[in-house]
Structures are given as structure tokens and as C-alpha cells.
Design a protein around this motif. Structure first.
Motif, PDB file in Angstrom:
ATOM      1  N   ASP A 118      73.603  77.188  64.320  1.00  0.00           N
ATOM      2  CA  ASP A 118      74.801  77.029  65.134  1.00  0.00           C
ATOM      3  C   ASP A 118      76.008  76.899  64.204  1.00  0.00           C
ATOM      4  OD1 ASP A 118      76.834  76.357  66.824  1.00  0.00           O
ATOM      5  OD2 ASP A 118      75.902  74.530  67.606  1.00  0.00           O
ATOM      6  N   PRO A 119      76.893  77.885  64.166  1.00  0.00           N
ATOM      7  CA  PRO A 119      78.036  77.811  63.247  1.00  0.00           C
ATOM      8  C   PRO A 119      78.989  76.662  63.567  1.00  0.00           C
ATOM      9  CG  PRO A 119      78.307  79.645  64.772  1.00  0.00           C
ATOM     10  CD  PRO A 119      76.918  79.118  64.981  1.00  0.00           C
ATOM     11  N   ALA A 120      78.879  76.114  64.777  1.00  0.00           N
ATOM     12  CA  ALA A 120      79.766  75.019  65.174  1.00  0.00           C
ATOM     13  C   ALA A 120      79.167  73.640  64.907  1.00  0.00           C
ATOM     14  CB  ALA A 120      80.123  75.152  66.655  1.00  0.00           C
ATOM     15  N   ASP A 121      77.961  73.588  64.369  1.00  0.00           N
ATOM     16  CA  ASP A 121      77.311  72.307  64.101  1.00  0.00           C
ATOM     17  C   ASP A 121      78.032  71.597  62.957  1.00  0.00           C
ATOM     18  OD1 ASP A 121      75.705  70.151  63.556  1.00  0.00           O
ATOM     19  OD2 ASP A 121      73.847  71.297  63.373  1.00  0.00           O
ATOM     20  N   PRO A 122      78.688  70.467  63.213  1.00  0.00           N
ATOM     21  CA  PRO A 122      79.438  69.774  62.151  1.00  0.00           C
ATOM     22  C   PRO A 122      78.534  69.106  61.128  1.00  0.00           C
ATOM     23  CG  PRO A 122      79.435  68.444  64.137  1.00  0.00           C
ATOM     24  CD  PRO A 122      78.784  69.755  64.505  1.00  0.00           C
ATOM     25  N   GLY A 123      77.250  69.013  61.430  1.00  0.00           N
ATOM     26  CA  GLY A 123      76.322  68.363  60.513  1.00  0.00           C
ATOM     27  C   GLY A 123      75.719  69.298  59.490  1.00  0.00           C
ATOM     28  N   VAL A 124      76.143  70.568  59.505  1.00  0.00           N
ATOM     29  CA  VAL A 124      75.622  71.541  58.544  1.00  0.00           C
ATOM     30  C   VAL A 124      76.771  72.076  57.694  1.00  0.00           C
ATOM     31  CG1 VAL A 124      74.406  73.721  58.193  1.00  0.00           C
ATOM     32  CG2 VAL A 124      73.736  72.211  60.075  1.00  0.00           C
ATOM     33  N   LEU A 125      76.655  71.888  56.399  1.00  0.00           N
ATOM     34  CA  LEU A 125      77.623  72.415  55.445  1.00  0.00           C
ATOM     35  C   LEU A 125      77.103  73.755  54.938  1.00  0.00           C
ATOM     36  CD1 LEU A 125      80.137  72.054  53.590  1.00  0.00           C
ATOM     37  CD2 LEU A 125      78.623  70.817  52.007  1.00  0.00           C
ATOM     38  N   HIS A 126      77.893  74.801  55.060  1.00  0.00           N
ATOM     39  CA  HIS A 126      77.509  76.138  54.609  1.00  0.00           C
ATOM     40  C   HIS A 126      78.174  76.429  53.264  1.00  0.00           C
ATOM     41  CE1 HIS A 126      75.820  77.710  58.527  1.00  0.00           C
ATOM     42  NE2 HIS A 126      76.442  76.610  58.925  1.00  0.00           N
ATOM     43  N   LEU A 127      77.358  76.678  52.254  1.00  0.00           N
ATOM     44  CA  LEU A 127      77.869  77.027  50.936  1.00  0.00           C
ATOM     45  C   LEU A 127      77.413  78.434  50.562  1.00  0.00           C
ATOM     46  CD1 LEU A 127      77.228  73.705  48.954  1.00  0.00           C
ATOM     47  CD2 LEU A 127      79.255  74.388  50.255  1.00  0.00           C
ATOM     48  N   ARG A 128      78.055  78.992  49.560  1.00  0.00           N
ATOM     49  CA  ARG A 128      77.656  80.321  49.085  1.00  0.00           C
ATOM     50  C   ARG A 128      76.749  80.224  47.871  1.00  0.00           C
ATOM     51  NH1 ARG A 128      83.194  82.963  47.756  1.00  0.00           N
ATOM     52  NH2 ARG A 128      83.473  80.825  46.995  1.00  0.00           N
ATOM     53  N   HIS A 129      76.991  79.220  47.020  1.00  0.00           N
ATOM     54  CA  HIS A 129      76.251  79.104  45.769  1.00  0.00           C
ATOM     55  C   HIS A 129      75.865  77.650  45.517  1.00  0.00           C
ATOM     56  CE1 HIS A 129      77.576  83.175  45.029  1.00  0.00           C
ATOM     57  NE2 HIS A 129      78.839  82.801  45.107  1.00  0.00           N
ATOM     58  N   PHE A 130      74.774  77.463  44.810  1.00  0.00           N
ATOM     59  CA  PHE A 130      74.277  76.130  44.504  1.00  0.00           C
ATOM     60  C   PHE A 130      75.305  75.295  43.770  1.00  0.00           C
ATOM     61  CE2 PHE A 130      71.683  72.942  42.410  1.00  0.00           C
ATOM     62  CZ  PHE A 130      70.744  72.625  43.370  1.00  0.00           C
ATOM     63  N   ARG A 131      76.036  75.917  42.859  1.00  0.00           N
ATOM     64  CA  ARG A 131      77.015  75.177  42.057  1.00  0.00           C
ATOM     65  C   ARG A 131      78.100  74.513  42.910  1.00  0.00           C
ATOM     66  NH1 ARG A 131      76.740  79.896  38.526  1.00  0.00           N
ATOM     67  NH2 ARG A 131      75.824  79.371  36.497  1.00  0.00           N
ATOM     68  N   GLU A 132      78.351  75.037  44.093  1.00  0.00           N
ATOM     69  CA  GLU A 132      79.398  74.497  44.964  1.00  0.00           C
ATOM     70  C   GLU A 132      79.094  73.081  45.432  1.00  0.00           C
ATOM     71  OE1 GLU A 132      81.385  77.351  47.823  1.00  0.00           O
ATOM     72  OE2 GLU A 132      79.554  78.465  47.376  1.00  0.00           O
ATOM     73  N   LEU A 133      77.860  72.639  45.285  1.00  0.00           N
ATOM     74  CA  LEU A 133      77.502  71.294  45.737  1.00  0.00           C
ATOM     75  C   LEU A 133      78.347  70.231  45.056  1.00  0.00           C
ATOM     76  CD1 LEU A 133      73.626  71.701  45.768  1.00  0.00           C
ATOM     77  CD2 LEU A 133      75.015  71.084  47.762  1.00  0.00           C
ATOM     78  N   THR A 134      78.701  70.444  43.794  1.00  0.00           N
ATOM     79  CA  THR A 134      79.456  69.410  43.076  1.00  0.00           C
ATOM     80  C   THR A 134      80.874  69.235  43.597  1.00  0.00           C
ATOM     81  OG1 THR A 134      80.137  71.037  41.396  1.00  0.00           O
ATOM     82  CG2 THR A 134      78.123  69.749  40.951  1.00  0.00           C
ATOM     83  N   ALA A 135      81.371  70.182  44.364  1.00  0.00           N
ATOM     84  CA  ALA A 135      82.710  70.050  44.957  1.00  0.00           C
ATOM     85  C   ALA A 135      82.677  69.222  46.228  1.00  0.00           C
ATOM     86  CB  ALA A 135      83.293  71.429  45.246  1.00  0.00           C
ATOM     87  N   HIS A 136      81.482  68.972  46.751  1.00  0.00           N
ATOM     88  CA  HIS A 136      81.358  68.252  48.027  1.00  0.00           C
ATOM     89  C   HIS A 136      80.635  66.919  47.896  1.00  0.00           C
ATOM     90  CE1 HIS A 136      82.737  71.735  50.397  1.00  0.00           C
ATOM     91  NE2 HIS A 136      82.126  72.453  49.465  1.00  0.00           N
TER      92      HIS A 136
END
Length: 230
Positions: A211-229
Motif C-alpha cells: 500500500d503506497p499510502a501506508d505511513p508505516g512503510v519507508l520506501h528506499l532505493r538503496h541500502f545506503r539510504e538507511l543512514t539518512a533516516h
């Protein structure tokens, strides 16, 4: 902006290291070898997917179950058992699935090292115990995690059990993975947050609608992006 200390639970196959792409290479070679006289490649692959879907329910995941599916698919399409020579050829094709080494997804080691300084990290992977442990050992990543959990399947009950056993706060826990079916949807159903990090080689049987509207799911493109969140 990074959030306060959380528990980050990581999937392994196709999240931390490449996995399904190895199986896909074997499938390609198998389809070439099989060369069914009446079914095209897509139709033959559909039969194999159906066989795999049935076998994982009974025999679980991993290379042994996959090899069984290759044999079963041959018998179904050929309407006869494989000869000893044919059985050896199928086994030789699957011999490429040796997990003495793994190919890490780019940025995984340094990202885990950084995240581990701010959050509590756990590893949750499904499959056969010995096979998954070999991959973990080969990855040299186990030291990043406070706990490593190998389970037969990931469903809602798996996540609820993890929460209970580890004394986790669901609202402060995130499941991070590439599989909608095994990582994201059951974790959300258990009350956890989730991070979807897609892998272009994700197994078709692990796909599902999110569900693209689910606020409990963070969508990232790359693993490295985790450190920004986190």
C-alpha cells in the motif's frame, strides 16, 4: 532527520547479500538444457514456479528444495522420471549454488557499522539452518548484530514471537528487507514498522502488493539510504 534509538531488524538474502540472482542463473541454464519441444521459455518457467510454490510449503527454502523442484519440473514436463544421466546433469546445474562466499550488496558493511552506533540491530533470515548459517559466516557481518535468528518461514506469528522473545516495542522496531511477502506485509500486520529496499532480482514468489499510502512503510532505493533516516 534521524530518529531516536530504535531496533532495526534486517532480512539477509537479497537485502544484505545477493542470493536469488544465483538461482536465476541456474534457472536460465536449466531452461536452456530442458529445451521443451512444445512449451516456450515463459510457459516452462511458469511450470517451474508452480512446482517451487508447492515444494516450499512442504520442504522449505534453500538449495535442496530448489534442486527437488528442478527434478519435479522435469518429471512433470517429460511425463517420466529422469534417467540417471539426466539426474546428474540437473544436479550439476544446481552445483553452482555453493555458499562458501557471498556477494554483499554495495554499502552494507559500512552502513551496518554506522547504524549499529545509534540503534540495536538484529538479523532475521528464513531457510535451512545450516545453509543460512554458512551464508552468515561467509558474509562476516554477524558481529554487527545483537542477535541472529534463522527461521523456517516469516509470517505474522514469526514477528510476534520475535517481539515477545526480545522484549521489543513494536512501534520502535523496523523490519528492513526486499520482500513484500516475507519482510514487509507480515511485519506490518504484527504492528512493526518496515523499510522496503527493493532488489531487482527478488524471487517472484516473494513479490506482493504494498500500500503506497501506508505511513508505516519507508520506501528506499538503496541500502545506503538507511543512514539518512536512522
Amino acid at each position: 532527520m534521524r530518529i531516536d534509538r530504535q531496533t532495526l531488524v534486517f532480512d539477509a538474502d537479497d537485502t544484505l547479500w545477493e542470493n536469488n540472482v544465483l538461482f536465476e542463473r541456474v534457472v536460465d541454464a536449466y531452461l536452456d538444457w530442458l529445451a521443451h519441444p512444445t512449451l516456450d521459455r515463459a510457459a516452462t518457467r511458469a511450470v517451474l514456479d508452480e512446482v517451487e510454490r508447492a515444494n516450499v510449503v512442504v520442504h522449505g527454502y534453500g538449495s535442496a528444495s530448489f534442486l527437488r523442484s528442478l527434478h519435479d519440473c522435469f518429471e512433470r514436463l517429460s511425463e517420466r522420471p529422469a534417467t540417471p544421466a539426466e539426474a546428474r546433469e540437473i544436479e550439476e546445474l544446481a552445483a553452482a549454488l555453493v555458499f562458501d562466499e557471498v556477494e554483499l550488496v554495495p554499502g552494507v558493511d559500512e552502513t551496518l557499522a554506522e547504524l549499529g552506533g545509534r540503534h540495536d540491530l538484529l538479523l532475521l533470515t528464513k531457510g535451512r539452518q545450516a545453509e543460512q548459517q554458512r551464508k552468515i559466516d561467509a558474509s562476516n557481518l554477524a558481529h554487527h548484530f545483537a542477535g541472529v535468528h534463522i527461521v523456517a518461514e516469516k509470517h505474522v506469528g514469526t514477528y510476534r514471537s520475535l517481539v515477545a522473545e526480545q522484549g521489543l516495542e513494536p512501534g520502535a522496531t523496523w523490519m528492513i528487507g526486499n520482500s513484500p511477502r516475507s519482510d514487509i506485509l507480515p511485519a506490518r500486520a504484527a504492528g512493526l514498522n518496515a523499510v522496503f529496499v527493493p532488489n531487482p532480482h527478488t524471487w517472484a514468489l516473494e513479490e506482493d502488493e504494498l500500500d503506497p499510502a501506508d505511513p508505516g512503510v519507508l520506501h528506499l532505493r538503496h541500502f545506503r539510504e538507511l543512514t539518512a533516516h536512522f
